[in-house]
Design a protein around this motif. Sequence first.
Motif, PDB file in Angstrom:
ATOM      1  N   GLU A   1       2.662  10.385   3.243  1.00  0.00           N
ATOM      2  CA  GLU A   1       1.378  10.492   2.675  1.00  0.00           C
ATOM      3  C   GLU A   1       0.873   9.334   1.935  1.00  0.00           C
ATOM      4  N   GLU A   2       1.595   8.527   1.235  1.00  0.00           N
ATOM      5  CA  GLU A   2       1.475   7.054   0.442  1.00  0.00           C
ATOM      6  C   GLU A   2       1.186   6.132   1.695  1.00  0.00           C
TER       7      GLU A   2
ATOM      8  N   MET B   1       2.923  -2.239   3.388  1.00  0.00           N
ATOM      9  CA  MET B   1       3.453  -1.040   2.550  1.00  0.00           C
ATOM     10  C   MET B   1       3.169   0.082   3.541  1.00  0.00           C
ATOM     11  N   VAL B   2       2.603   0.230   4.338  1.00  0.00           N
ATOM     12  CA  VAL B   2       2.750   1.426   5.557  1.00  0.00           C
ATOM     13  C   VAL B   2       3.867   1.297   5.991  1.00  0.00           C
ATOM     14  N   ALA B   3       4.545   0.318   6.473  1.00  0.00           N
ATOM     15  CA  ALA B   3       5.773   0.088   6.928  1.00  0.00           C
ATOM     16  C   ALA B   3       6.936   0.640   6.055  1.00  0.00           C
ATOM     17  N   ARG B   4       6.785   0.051   4.839  1.00  0.00           N
ATOM     18  CA  ARG B   4       8.020   0.574   3.962  1.00  0.00           C
ATOM     19  C   ARG B   4       7.850   2.167   3.576  1.00  0.00           C
ATOM     20  N   LEU B   5       6.781   2.682   3.701  1.00  0.00           N
ATOM     21  CA  LEU B   5       6.714   4.067   3.065  1.00  0.00           C
ATOM     22  C   LEU B   5       6.637   4.967   4.064  1.00  0.00           C
ATOM     23  N   LEU B   6       6.472   4.476   5.319  1.00  0.00           N
ATOM     24  CA  LEU B   6       6.331   5.614   6.285  1.00  0.00           C
ATOM     25  C   LEU B   6       7.434   6.661   6.558  1.00  0.00           C
ATOM     26  N   ASP B   7       8.679   6.246   6.307  1.00  0.00           N
ATOM     27  CA  ASP B   7       9.681   7.441   6.524  1.00  0.00           C
ATOM     28  C   ASP B   7       9.805   8.184   5.194  1.00  0.00           C
ATOM     29  N   SER B   8       9.853   7.079   3.936  1.00  0.00           N
ATOM     30  CA  SER B   8      10.172   8.000   2.975  1.00  0.00           C
ATOM     31  C   SER B   8       9.292   8.856   2.093  1.00  0.00           C
ATOM     32  N   GLU B   9       7.737   8.125   2.379  1.00  0.00           N
ATOM     33  CA  GLU B   9       6.721   8.793   1.450  1.00  0.00           C
ATOM     34  C   GLU B   9       5.285   8.568   2.536  1.00  0.00           C
TER      35      GLU B   9
END
Length: 295
Positions: free
Chosen positions: A50-51, A40-48
């Motif tokens: 803070e999440e 989840m960190v990898a998925r959201l790192l660029d787009s979100e």
Amino acid sequence: MKRLPIPDDVTGFEIDADVKQDLKSLPKTLADDVARNLVMVARLLDSEPEEAYNYSRVALRLASRVASVREAAGFASYMTQRYAEALTEFRAAKRMTGRADLWPVMADCERGLGRPERALAMAGEPEVKQLDKAGQVEMRLVAAGARADLEQFDAAVVTLQSAELASSAIHPWTARLRYAYADALIAAGRADEAREWFVKAVEADTDGSTNASERLAEIDGIEFTDALDEDAEDDGAEGAAAVEPVRRQIDKDDVGDDRMIFEDEEDVEEFYDEDDLEIDEDYDEDEHKEQPKKG
């Protein structure tokens, strides 16, 4: 410890092989949980970001003794401009692994904390010689940024002049290097030369990692309007210039240190039965790989 929702399609097997190897030091059920949070960190790192940061904190509380977790937490902190936290995590990961590949981003954290002199000092440390070519280019970019922070614009230009800059070969870092050089030339009052390098940056920027084309248009006096916005008014504003990401202001006492953040055993045990926390040495990963989805 607050848990965060994770989609069913996230299995944990998506992580890289070296991260999987890192997680083998954990009981299997715990390792799977940490892996899913890291995905989840990898998925959201660029787009979100803070999440992504929130998921990284969950992973960190569950497995702070794992280098890959500390590194992931470091990047999530870095992307959300929590430079003191990022520096702490990167230092911990480096201490655990002995690798120097995080050295450039650690130096950039020093810039984020308002300490460009420390970033420049790091550019001269032995760790730089341990970096691969991409890492050395990244270190050069950070050092040039530190020179610009100190308003040493001519020195920033010189810092970026290298064989990598002069090469006609295209690498993943080529567009960013050429863009940084053009930007340094602008700051040094050499706009005519800068235009040439923005053109070269555009040629190398096949994935849109920079806004070199917009900077080039700005130099040429070209304005862009949104043809789909019927209410758009031409206010005469020039094309937006690219700027370095704004770094949040941090108090002088808010600095990174080498403190380890060890998970509280009660926090972990709250979510797992005793059997779940036993390391399964006979676990066969091939039997648990994600099966193809049914139509």
